[in-house]
Design a protein around this motif. Structure first.
Motif, PDB file in Angstrom:
ATOM      1  N   ARG A   1      -3.363   3.736  -1.195  1.00 52.65           N
ATOM      2  CA  ARG A   1      -3.698   3.013  -2.428  1.00 52.65           C
ATOM      3  C   ARG A   1      -3.109   1.607  -2.381  1.00 52.65           C
ATOM      4  NH1 ARG A   1      -0.453   2.686  -6.972  1.00 52.65           N
ATOM      5  NH2 ARG A   1       0.800   4.450  -6.207  1.00 52.65           N
ATOM      6  N   PRO A   2      -3.943   0.560  -2.417  1.00 51.67           N
ATOM      7  CA  PRO A   2      -3.398  -0.804  -2.408  1.00 51.67           C
ATOM      8  C   PRO A   2      -2.645  -1.081  -3.698  1.00 51.67           C
ATOM      9  CG  PRO A   2      -5.776  -0.845  -2.751  1.00 51.67           C
ATOM     10  CD  PRO A   2      -5.414   0.578  -2.446  1.00 51.67           C
ATOM     11  N   VAL A   3      -1.461  -1.716  -3.549  1.00 49.19           N
ATOM     12  CA  VAL A   3      -0.633  -2.032  -4.715  1.00 49.19           C
ATOM     13  C   VAL A   3      -0.253  -3.494  -4.659  1.00 49.19           C
ATOM     14  CG1 VAL A   3       0.264   0.323  -4.859  1.00 49.19           C
ATOM     15  CG2 VAL A   3       1.517  -1.398  -3.543  1.00 49.19           C
TER      16      VAL A   3
ATOM     17  N   LEU B   1     -10.409  -7.939  -3.068  1.00 48.09           N
ATOM     18  CA  LEU B   1      -9.565  -6.775  -3.290  1.00 48.09           C
ATOM     19  C   LEU B   1      -8.433  -7.115  -4.255  1.00 48.09           C
ATOM     20  CD1 LEU B   1      -8.728  -3.863  -2.634  1.00 48.09           C
ATOM     21  CD2 LEU B   1      -7.360  -4.790  -0.741  1.00 48.09           C
ATOM     22  N   THR B   2      -7.838  -8.283  -4.093  1.00 48.70           N
ATOM     23  CA  THR B   2      -6.758  -8.698  -4.986  1.00 48.70           C
ATOM     24  C   THR B   2      -7.247  -8.741  -6.429  1.00 48.70           C
ATOM     25  OG1 THR B   2      -5.740 -10.004  -3.221  1.00 48.70           O
ATOM     26  CG2 THR B   2      -5.088 -10.527  -5.481  1.00 48.70           C
TER      27      THR B   2
ATOM     28  N   ARG C   1      -9.740  -7.024  -7.735  1.00 48.93           N
ATOM     29  CA  ARG C   1     -10.014  -5.667  -8.217  1.00 48.93           C
ATOM     30  C   ARG C   1      -8.724  -4.934  -8.579  1.00 48.93           C
ATOM     31  NH1 ARG C   1     -13.551  -5.573  -3.818  1.00 48.93           N
ATOM     32  NH2 ARG C   1     -12.233  -4.088  -2.679  1.00 48.93           N
ATOM     33  N   VAL C   2      -7.721  -5.053  -7.713  1.00 43.69           N
ATOM     34  CA  VAL C   2      -6.451  -4.371  -7.987  1.00 43.69           C
ATOM     35  C   VAL C   2      -5.788  -4.970  -9.224  1.00 43.69           C
ATOM     36  CG1 VAL C   2      -4.149  -3.860  -7.095  1.00 43.69           C
ATOM     37  CG2 VAL C   2      -6.131  -3.708  -5.580  1.00 43.69           C
ATOM     38  N   ARG C   3      -5.815  -6.283  -9.341  1.00 45.16           N
ATOM     39  CA  ARG C   3      -5.245  -6.935 -10.522  1.00 45.16           C
ATOM     40  C   ARG C   3      -5.938  -6.439 -11.795  1.00 45.16           C
ATOM     41  NH1 ARG C   3      -2.872 -11.800 -12.469  1.00 45.16           N
ATOM     42  NH2 ARG C   3      -2.516 -12.652 -10.403  1.00 45.16           N
TER      43      ARG C   3
ATOM     44  N   ARG D   1      -7.542  -3.651 -12.278  1.00 49.09           N
ATOM     45  CA  ARG D   1      -7.198  -2.260 -12.529  1.00 49.09           C
ATOM     46  C   ARG D   1      -5.817  -2.137 -13.173  1.00 49.09           C
ATOM     47  NH1 ARG D   1      -5.885   0.332  -7.326  1.00 49.09           N
ATOM     48  NH2 ARG D   1      -3.726  -0.018  -7.983  1.00 49.09           N
ATOM     49  N   LEU D   2      -4.862  -2.904 -12.650  1.00 52.69           N
ATOM     50  CA  LEU D   2      -3.503  -2.843 -13.179  1.00 52.69           C
ATOM     51  C   LEU D   2      -3.431  -3.398 -14.604  1.00 52.69           C
ATOM     52  CD1 LEU D   2      -1.508  -3.956 -10.016  1.00 52.69           C
ATOM     53  CD2 LEU D   2      -1.577  -1.662 -11.009  1.00 52.69           C
TER      54      LEU D   2
ATOM     55  N   GLU E   1       0.858  -1.192   0.000  1.00 50.99           N
ATOM     56  CA  GLU E   1       0.000   0.000   0.000  1.00 50.99           C
ATOM     57  C   GLU E   1       0.889   1.235   0.000  1.00 50.99           C
ATOM     58  OE1 GLU E   1      -3.963   0.497   2.274  1.00 50.99           O
ATOM     59  OE2 GLU E   1      -2.464   1.500   3.536  1.00 50.99           O
TER      60      GLU E   1
ATOM     61  N   PRO F   1      -2.387  -7.347  -2.287  1.00 47.74           N
ATOM     62  CA  PRO F   1      -2.315  -5.954  -1.860  1.00 47.74           C
ATOM     63  C   PRO F   1      -2.826  -5.731  -0.445  1.00 47.74           C
ATOM     64  CG  PRO F   1      -4.282  -6.299  -3.168  1.00 47.74           C
ATOM     65  CD  PRO F   1      -3.547  -7.617  -3.150  1.00 47.74           C
TER      66      PRO F   1
END
Length: 452
Positions: free
Chosen positions: A334-336, A431-432, A434-436, A438-439, A330, A347
């Motif tokens: 912002r989670p990364v 969450l993982t 969603r972040v994946r 987005r990236l 993070e 994340p």
């Protein structure tokens, strides 16, 4: 020059760039082992206390700036933004002595990004090495099945500081003593030792050596009996011990076997000692022992009272490192995550909830604990200062004893253990994803917008 320079150069280059770019918002880094080494059913968390010592004392001084500048071949003024940098962040960690599984954070650092980055190498070094040693040491204790285990590793560890850490890891795991005088004194544990073959060789006969040793050390005494012929050495030791009387031979005296077929020699030594009326004299075994050899001897019924382990345990010879990582999860709220093949990370800050039988769940830090579970990570540092006193070895041993009792028997096996696998909570999994997504969308968009 301080310990601040005990870091990889790229930590310095990144920290400098962050400072120049004004990127000083809080970042969270998570330290974990991606996988367990082959032959391990669990790990034992260790190294936290020395990592906290480093963090609480971190201060980049003028000599550090000069060292960084010299390493980068730049004038010191270019590195002055680092001058005075301290660690002002928070640390949540698994207390030393707890059993942990693959993928579970041992520690999470949240601090201004340059600080959290600069400390990566040192913190990884401490937790990686000491967790490796503690995980090896506890397997020796398990293999010994109640027989005392002592440490003889100092002469072959990878440096004297590594030797000290091996002693501490062994004491945490339940070792009964160490040959390392400095470590025994510092840690308040028994110092143990006998004699070397050179001592015996220095005298005309073994009997001369044993009697001289007894005159210098009134008792209890331990005689090394395998310099020449082991059986004859036991006979001579028995004769000397009998002459010394019950006050010596019944007060913890022993013979040490250091080579050969230790099981067969121990049986013969026990018979000779018993026939000499010395049932109270113990047998100590040493010489290339680790948990595998100890388990074989115990299972064979060898009449060995104490196991002295050295080289193979002090360097964790069969699994000398962990596949540990310290990854940002993070930045500035912002989670990364990392998407590299075979090195994907999850994340956001996390918590591990432990249920019965070490049925662990890796979750987001803000999640509620499921019924019947306890959180493993505790806040151990806030605003750069410890939140509690230094952990005692006794407390670490108690935690480890409790966790060993909770582990499935298959995880505690010396050979072919089966490591439990932690599950992932629904919110962390969502969450993982969603972040994946987005990236991946951002990466695809960047590729489409790139000039041909």
């Amino acid at each position: 020059m301080s310990d601040a320079t005990t870091t990889d150069l790229y930590e310095v280059t990144m920290a400098m760039s962050y400072l120049r770019e004004g990127m000083t918002a809080p970042a969270t880094f998570s330290l974990f082992a991606r996988d367990l080494p082959v032959g391990r059913g669990f790990l034992v968390a260790a190294g936290l206390e020395s990592a906290l010592d480093h963090l609480s004392g971190l201060l980049v001084d003028p000599t550090d700036v000069e060292a960084f500048a010299a390493a980068l071949h730049r004038p010191p003024r270019d590195l002055r933004p680092l001058l005075g940098l301290e660690f002002t962040g928070d640390v949540r960690a698994v207390p030393e002595g707890r059993a942990v599984l693959a993928g579970e954070p041992l520690l999470e650092v949240t601090a201004p990004l340059p600080e959290a980055q600069l400390v990566e190498t040192y913190v990884l070094n401490q937790l990686n090495h000491q967790t490796t040693l503690a995980s090896k040491a506890v397997r020796c204790v398990l293999a010994a099945a109640g027989h005392p285990v002592v440490d003889f590793s100092l002469r072959r560890t990878h440096g004297t500081q590594a030797g000290f850490q091996a002693v501490r890891a062994g004491a945490m795991a339940g070792f009964a003593g160490t040959s390392n005088v400095a470590a025994a004194t510092a840690l308040g544990i028994p110092a143990v030792g006998t004699m070397a073959h050179s001592y015996v060789e220095a005298f005309p006969t073994e009997e001369d050596a044993f009697r001289a040793f007894a005159r210098a050390h009134p008792g209890p005494v331990t005689f090394l009996v395998d310099t020449y012929d082991t059986e004859e050495g036991v006979r001579i030791a028995a004769r000397v011990l009998r002459d010394l009387g019950p006050a010596v031979h019944d007060a913890g005296s022993a013979v040490r076997l250091d080579s050969g077929d230790l099981g067969a020699l121990a049986r013969r030594a026990r018979a000779l000692l018993d026939d000499a009326g010395l049932p109270g004299v113990r047998i100590i075994a040493s010489g290339g022992l680790d948990e595998y050899a100890v388990e074989d001897l115990v299972r064979s019924g060898a009449p060995i009272d104490v196991y002295a382990v050295g080289t193979r345990v002090g360097v964790s010879a069969d699994a000398p490192y962990l596949d540990t990582a310290y990854k940002m999860v993070e930045y500035d709220g912002r989670p990364v995550m990392k998407l590299s093949s075979a090195k994907v990370t999850a994340p956001a800050p996390k918590q591990v909830f432990r249920g019965a039988g070490c049925a662990d769940v890796i979750a987001l830090a803000g999640e509620r604990a499921p019924d019947g579970t306890e959180p493993l990570l505790e806040t151990v540092m806030r605003d750069g200062r410890r939140t509690r006193p230094r952990a005692t070895l006794g407390a670490c041993r108690d935690r480890l004893t409790a966790d060993l009792g909770a582990l499935p028997p298959s995880a505690r096996r010396i050979r072919e253990p089966v490591a439990p696998r932690a599950s992932v909570s629904g919110p962390l999994r969502d969450l993982t994803a969603r972040v994946r997504r987005r990236l991946e969308e951002r990466t695809a968009a960047a590729g489409l917008s790139a000039p041909p």
